[in-house]
Design an enzyme around this catalytic site. Structure first.
Site, PDB file in Angstrom:
ATOM      1  N   PHE A 183       0.913  -1.319  -0.498  1.00 22.45           N
ATOM      2  CA  PHE A 183      -0.141  -0.074  -0.138  1.00 22.45           C
ATOM      3  C   PHE A 183       1.214   1.431  -0.040  1.00 22.45           C
ATOM      4  O   PHE A 183       1.909   1.821   1.049  1.00 22.45           O
ATOM      5  CB  PHE A 183      -1.114  -0.276   1.692  1.00 22.45           C
ATOM      6  N   ASP A 215       9.961   2.591   2.310  1.00 26.38           N
ATOM      7  CA  ASP A 215       8.236   3.849   2.118  1.00 26.38           C
ATOM      8  C   ASP A 215       7.936   3.174   3.900  1.00 26.38           C
ATOM      9  O   ASP A 215       7.376   2.532   4.428  1.00 26.38           O
ATOM     10  CB  ASP A 215       6.961   3.440   1.364  1.00 26.38           C
ATOM     11  N   LYS A 231       2.483  11.115   7.303  1.00 30.30           N
ATOM     12  CA  LYS A 231       1.551  11.048   8.783  1.00 30.30           C
ATOM     13  C   LYS A 231       1.623  11.270   9.403  1.00 30.30           C
ATOM     14  O   LYS A 231       1.913  13.117   9.448  1.00 30.30           O
ATOM     15  CB  LYS A 231       0.788   9.523   8.548  1.00 30.30           C
TER      16      LYS A 231
HETATM   17  C1  LIG Z   1      -1.300   6.239   4.625  1.00 31.82           C
HETATM   18  C2  LIG Z   1       0.349   5.220   3.264  1.00 31.82           C
HETATM   19  C3  LIG Z   1       0.120   6.488   2.411  1.00 31.82           C
HETATM   20  C4  LIG Z   1      -1.009   7.322   1.364  1.00 31.82           C
HETATM   21  O1  LIG Z   1      -0.140   8.796   2.476  1.00 31.82           O
HETATM   22  P1  LIG Z   1      -1.493   9.937   2.312  1.00 31.82           P
HETATM   23  O2  LIG Z   1      -0.790  10.652   3.315  1.00 31.82           O
HETATM   24  O3  LIG Z   1      -2.385   8.667   2.167  1.00 31.82           O
HETATM   25  O4  LIG Z   1      -1.276  10.459   0.296  1.00 31.82           O
HETATM   26  C5  LIG Z   1       1.383   5.764   1.504  1.00 31.82           C
HETATM   27  N1  LIG Z   1       2.083   4.411   1.721  1.00 31.82           N
HETATM   28  C6  LIG Z   1       2.221   4.001   3.750  1.00 31.82           C
HETATM   29  C7  LIG Z   1       3.024   2.793   3.684  1.00 31.82           C
HETATM   30  C8  LIG Z   1       0.799   4.459   3.918  1.00 31.82           C
HETATM   31  O5  LIG Z   1       0.373   3.614   4.945  1.00 31.82           O
END
Ligand SMILES: *Cc1c(COP(=O)(O)O)cnc(C)c1O
Length: 399
Positions: A141, A226, A255
């Site tokens: 994700f 990520d 985040k």
């Molecule tokens: C939440 C998330 C994203 C995307 O972030 P947004 O601010 O919602 O665009 C990307 N990678 C990971 C691992 C995430 O948990």
């Protein structure tokens, strides 16, 4: 007064139905607690998917936000502002990387990493133009843009949204051998989550990230981590890759970088990698704005000064043990690291959703990920006594 039921109806009527929230309408938050419009109090066990690691409405973040809001909020990158430089410097010092590029959301930072990887592939590695390939993992994700969902393996994220961006390949998660075999001379980067949060808190086998590091170095492929969800103390280290000493070439952050106040994301990497951008090649109207930068600077200081990494490590290890000790006919196993924990239910348990609804009735807000995993990820400012309080309720619901 408008009640929860009415507010939910308004949302359902006027809002697109791209979410399925628990039936609770929140109007106040403080630390680990949130209150609904009827004044009922809940323990937040999701932390907005790790965006409020510092807890709701942290007093220092209120001060940083309101102080900056009265001075200057937006300049665009057509001009410099006095918050951005110090923010980037502090972020580089914290992460140990040479350069940073600020954006707003996690998905934008992922897109930035994809662009950087491709350009690096052409300009530095010498991949023939238009051929650069990026390898991602099954169950990934990375956000919701059309490019990113194109390499998702989740049918629900993709259905009806094609055609998708070419140039991506998917290998099984946690399988270093599969990565090694998939790499070709045209591979620019490997994009991976150190723990797959959205896939249900999937922890790869011990040593996986170390192997990834070795393979990427040998084959001259960028290791792109990520850390949007796993970063900023969530798993018991400032960044999750530190558990294996497997420093990536590029790290994607978001985040908790905004402390729950403001969307702030960034990519950090070496000068060789982020140096591929030149004026006009990439940007964002809001990325790097002084309001977000001031909030992010304070959000980082809180994580460091309150030692939230140590807190997550200690409390997480203890809490996971307590969860594993619960005798439950429904639980298959418990997995995770620090305070990023997944309770995996047995196939016959009837799915995670009904358990989350029962936890809500007990005053604990958690959310299912996929069908059969309950994710526990409280704000990292939580105390052991609060976790005890939560455990009593979890025992009652799962036992
Ligand atoms: C939440 C998330 C994203 C995307 O972030 P947004 O601010 O919602 O665009 C990307 N990678 C990971 C691992 C995430 O948990």
């Amino acid at each position: 007064m408008v009640d929860s039921k009415e507010l939910i109806e308004i949302s359902e009527t006027y809002g697109a139905h791209n979410y399925h929230p628990l039936p609770v309408v929140l109007s106040k938050g403080e630390g680990i607690w949130v209150w609904d419009v009827e004044g009922r109090k809940y323990l937040d066990f999701l932390s907005c998917y790790s965006a409020v690691n510092q807890g709701h409405c942290h007093p220092r973040l209120i001060a940083a936000l309101t102080g900056q809001a009265k001075k200057l909020t937006l300049t665009s990158r057509a001009f410099h502002n006095d918050q951005l430089g110090p923010f980037l410097k502090e972020l580089c010092e914290l992460t140990g990387f040479e350069m940073a590029l600020p954006m707003n959301t996690g998905a934008e930072a992922v897109e930035t990493a994809i662009k950087a990887s491709r350009r690096w592939g052409y300009m530095v590695k010498g991949i023939p133009d238009g051929k650069a390939e990026i390898i991602a993992c099954a169950g990934n994700f990375h956000g919701r843009t059309t490019t990113i969902i194109g390499f998702s393996t989740e049918e629900e994220y993709k259905r009806g949204f094609g055609p998708f961006t070419p140039g991506f390949k998917v290998v099984p998660y946690g399988d270093a051998r599969a990565l090694e075999e998939a790499i070709t001379p045209e591979t620019a980067a490997f994009l991976v989550e150190p723990i797959q949060g959205e896939a249900g808190v999937v922890v790869p086998p011990e040593g996986y990230l170390r192997e990834v590091r070795r393979i990427c170095s040998e084959k001259k492929v960028l290791f792109v981590a990520d850390e949007v969800q796993t970063g900023f103390c969530r798993t018991g280290k400032m960044f999750c890759w530190e558990h294996e000493g497997a420093r990536p070439d590029m790290m994607i952050l978001g985040k908790a970088l905004g402390g729950g106040y403001y969307p702030v994301s960034a990519v950090v990497a070496s000068r060789e990698i982020l140096g591929v951008f030149d004026p006009g090649s990439h940007g964002s109207t809001f990325g790097g704005n002084p309001l977000g930068a001031a909030v992010a600077r304070e959000a980082i200081r809180i994580l460091v000064e309150e030692k939230l990494d140590e807190r997550a490590a200690e409390l997480g290890a203890w809490f996971m043990e307590e969860l594993r000790a619960i005798e439950s006919p429904h639980v298959d196993h418990v997995r995770g690291k620090g305070l990023l924990i997944g309770v995996v239910l047995k196939p016959g348990a009837g799915g995670a959703r009904p358990f989350c609804e029962k936890l809500q009735a007990e005053g604990l807000l958690a959310k299912e990920t996929h069908e059969d995993v309950i994710r526990f990820a409280p704000p990292l400012v939580i105390e052991k006594s609060d976790l005890q309080w939560a455990l009593e309720r979890i025992r009652k619901v799962l036992g």
